[in-house]
Write an enzyme that holds these catalytic residues in place. Structure first.
Site, mmCIF file in Angstrom:
data_model
loop_
_atom_site.group_PDB
_atom_site.id
_atom_site.type_symbol
_atom_site.label_atom_id
_atom_site.label_comp_id
_atom_site.label_asym_id
_atom_site.label_seq_id
_atom_site.Cartn_x
_atom_site.Cartn_y
_atom_site.Cartn_z
ATOM 1 N N GLU A 117 -14.791 -44.987 -29.452
ATOM 2 C CA GLU A 117 -16.232 -45.220 -29.589
ATOM 3 C C GLU A 117 -16.889 -44.611 -28.357
ATOM 4 O OE1 GLU A 117 -17.191 -49.320 -30.254
ATOM 5 O OE2 GLU A 117 -15.655 -49.530 -31.791
ATOM 6 N N GLU A 177 -11.033 -54.147 -30.700
ATOM 7 C CA GLU A 177 -11.289 -54.711 -29.364
ATOM 8 C C GLU A 177 -10.649 -56.082 -29.161
ATOM 9 O OE1 GLU A 177 -15.489 -54.320 -28.446
ATOM 10 O OE2 GLU A 177 -15.192 -52.223 -27.909
#
Ligand code: GLA
Ligand code: ZN
Length: 656
Positions: free
Chosen positions: A299, A142
């Site tokens: 995810e 991220e």
């Protein structure tokens, strides 16, 4: 089509490793992502590597034929590294060095950090290059356009500026530094934007700082990818991203990577206003548009979320299955669930995985297991893709510009895109969300919301599209800025005036105040946020204002330009307007509309050129019935159907 899980074997007792893998295999899990934050386990002391445990983990997954996504664990350098190299810790916009003990607090521009990050990555790839069981690599985690203001970053920013502009005077000119005595006499006087509210900072400086950070992310990814590709040129590379406040320029972030991975956590509180639901679909379309190809969810929502926020409700029955299939419906080929089991220690212990702390599989796990079974029936979807006749243009710089300078109460960049996305979704259309520089000639209809920041390539692309016969919708706040994020001295929408055949004589940022407009057919709609008062030159009014001193002035216009048509929407409305407008636009451009879809139902199509597979996703907690125009074969239930009955969050896929 594959379903996977994120897993952190280093966080669990060795006695669980085999059992976990066995249950994964039995459940139908085909991919596991590992190693994401495991740097300190892999290099417990400077230069001392321990891969034996990872060898064992990989061997276990190999035995169970579960494909591995290996992570370069560079998000989390070990604490011994920070102790020895405190200068590699990020400094916030307030000038204060961040305290270690959380994660992600390394400065990606620090040469010493980069050397260590490359070394651990190189060690890993050397050990595992060519292993068939490793199906992809993830770099870092991220990555955000988060500003570090350490000395290294500041110096790098100064040289970035000196490469971009000939001399310091050119910077002063570009930044408009005659305001507030901000002129620089030397590059060494340049400082990044500080922690003061953005509203006090120079918008041109802020925009270049954002561009600089994206260039840093790009070169960081590039450096790591070179290390991996040198040892294993064929293995696909990705990084996982999300739509955060400090969203990076996704196009640039993934430019050097093979596929996009998205972390998908749809909201778990069912909004009172069902339109809000569509935003997950929008985000998925945006991710597919980054590289204009299918993508992964790295995810995926698995349980109640919460750690740094209070916990959300747990996913309702149907959501694990529904949201997993929804991602596939929008172009995901692999959906990896976060995470196999909920952590029992660490800051994230309340961000729930598929299995709870007890390690007793429960309702969510059983639904996940059904999802694995369902997806195993979707082999026919291999090599299918989504073809859209409608595109919405997404520009990271416009997104950033509105964060630097919010326009008026309620006006958010992504929302401006979502209004249109939600409207087309009501009619069951595939929608691409792509870069303003993308090839537009393949679309029948292009919506270019708020083309705010000057971008010559984008505006030329848009003009070309209309000249060649395309139908375009442009909206308010277009043509406002030059490429430096300064206002242009021109009547708005400046570079787009000719295209839309109208000029804005004045604008009224009405914010939350509501007014109305009336379209050519006499329908009334609420408008808010912004009102451009339009003076047509060659355009015709599509809708006019009903109120205020600009009553009867055009609010929405339509202009025939060369071979095409350019609409301009000078205000911001609610869904009723966008749905009516979308319906008219689709009719005029010959894009088929599915009428009468129950609210909340999303319809998308994946095709292999011969067969079309139509997904119907009931993104609501109501039971719905959808009549089909002719009997169709459901590949979920393996039967022909003439109507679909969908429970809450249920998906059906029919072959056309
Ligand atoms: C992000 C991160 C994960 C994890 C989850 C949930 O998406 O990538 O590592 O932290 O949030 O907490
Ligand atoms: Zn730094």
């Amino acid at each position: 089509m594959r379903i996977g899980v994120d897993h952190y074997p280093e966080q669990w007792d060795r006695s669980l490793w085999e059992k976990d893998a066995e249950l994964m295999a039995k459940t139908g899990v085909r991919v596991v992502r590992i190693g994401e934050f495991a740097w300190s386990k892999l290099e417990p002391r400077d230069g001392e590597f321990d891969f034996e445990w990872l060898d064992e983990v990989i061997a276990i997954f190999e035995r169970f034929s579960i494909g591995v996504v290996m992570c370069a664990p560079t998000n989390c350098p070990p604490l011994w590294f920070y102790k020895a190299h405190p200068e590699a810790v990020q400094v916030g916009p307030d000038g204060v060095r961040i305290q270690t003990g959380i994660r992600g607090h390394r400065c990606i521009n620090s040469p010493i950090f980069l050397a260590y990050a490359k070394r651990i990555t190189e060690q890993l790839i050397r050990r595992y290059a060519g292993r068939k069981i490793i199906i992809a690599w993830q770099l870092d985690n991220e990555l955000e356009a988060y500003p570090c203001t350490c000395e290294v970053c500041k110096d790098k920013f100064r040289s970035w500026l000196s490469d971009r502009y000939d001399n310091i005077e050119a910077v002063n000119k570009a930044f408009g530094n005659s305001v507030w005595s901000l002129g620089y006499s030397d590059f060494c006087e340049v400082e990044p934007p500080t922690a003061y509210p953005k509203a006090w900072q120079n918008p041109a400086l802020c925009m270049d700082w954002y561009r600089f950070i994206n260039d840093c992310l790009y070169s960081y990814i590039k450096e790591l990818s070179i290390v991996i590709r040198k040892e294993d040129p064929k293995v696909p590379l990705t990084t996982n991203t999300w739509l955060c406040e400090n969203a990076p320029d996704f196009y640039k972030l993934f430019d050097n990577l093979d596929f996009v991975s998205y972390d998908n956590y749809p909201a778990l509180t069912i909004p009172k206003d069902p339109e809000e639901f569509y935003s997950h679909a929008f985000h998925l379309d945006l991710m597919r548009g980054v590289k204009e190809q299918s993508f992964w969810v790295m995810e995926q929502l698995s349980g109640a979320t919460g750690s740094w926020t209070p916990m959300s409700p747990t996913p309702r029955p149907g959501m694990i299955m529904g949201y997993g299939l929804q991602a596939i419906a929008h172009g995901a080929d692999t959906v990896v669930h976060f995470r196999w089991r909920t952590a029992v220690s660490g800051a994230e212990m309340h961000w729930h995985g598929l299995i709870d702390h007890s390690n007793v599989p429960g309702r969510r796990f059983f639904e996940f297991s059904e999802l694995c079974k369902t997806v195993s029936k979707l082999k026919v979807l291999e090599n299918t893709q989504m073809i859209s006749e409608i595109a919405i243009l997404y520009s990271p710089e416009n997104d950033q510009a509105f964060k630097i300078q919010p326009q008026t109460e309620g006006f958010y960049y992504l929302e401006q895109l979502k209004y249109f996305h939600a409207a087309f979704t009501r009619y069951g259309a595939n929608i691409d969300v792509v870069s303003p520089e993308s090839d537009l000639s393949r679309y029948k209809l292009v919506v270019a919301p708020t083309m705010y920041i000057g971008d010559k390539k984008a505006s030329e692309n848009i003009y070309r599209y209309v000249i060649q016969g395309g139908t375009l919708v442009l909206t308010n706040r277009s043509g406002v800025k030059d490429e430096n994020n300064n206002c242009v001295m021109d009547t708005l929408p400046a570079s787009y005036k000719e295209l839309i055949g109208a000029e804005i004589s004045e604008y009224d940022p009405i914010g939350a105040q509501e007014q109305t407009i009336r379209d050519f057919a006499g329908n009334e709609f609420v408008c808010r946020q912004w009102c451009d008062i339009l003076q047509p030159t060659t355009a015709r009014a599509y809708a006019e204002y009903n109120d205020n001193f600009y009553r009867c002035c055009p609010a929405v216009t339509m202009n025939r330009y060369c071979g095409g048509v350019a609409y301009y929407v000078g205000t911001v409305c609610k869904s009723d307007f966008y749905e009516s407008f979308a319906s008219n636009l689709m009719k005029q451009t010959g894009i088929p509309r599915l009428k009468g879809l129950p609210r909340g139902v999303e319809v998308t199509t994946r095709t292999n050129g011969l067969d079309d597979f139509i997904f119907f996703f009931n993104n609501s907690d109501a039971h719905v019935t959808i009549p089909l125009p002719k009997p169709m074969y459901s590949i979920i239930d393996s039967v022909g159907k003439d109507k679909l009955e969908l429970g809450p969050f249920e998906v059906d896929i029919v072959r056309k």
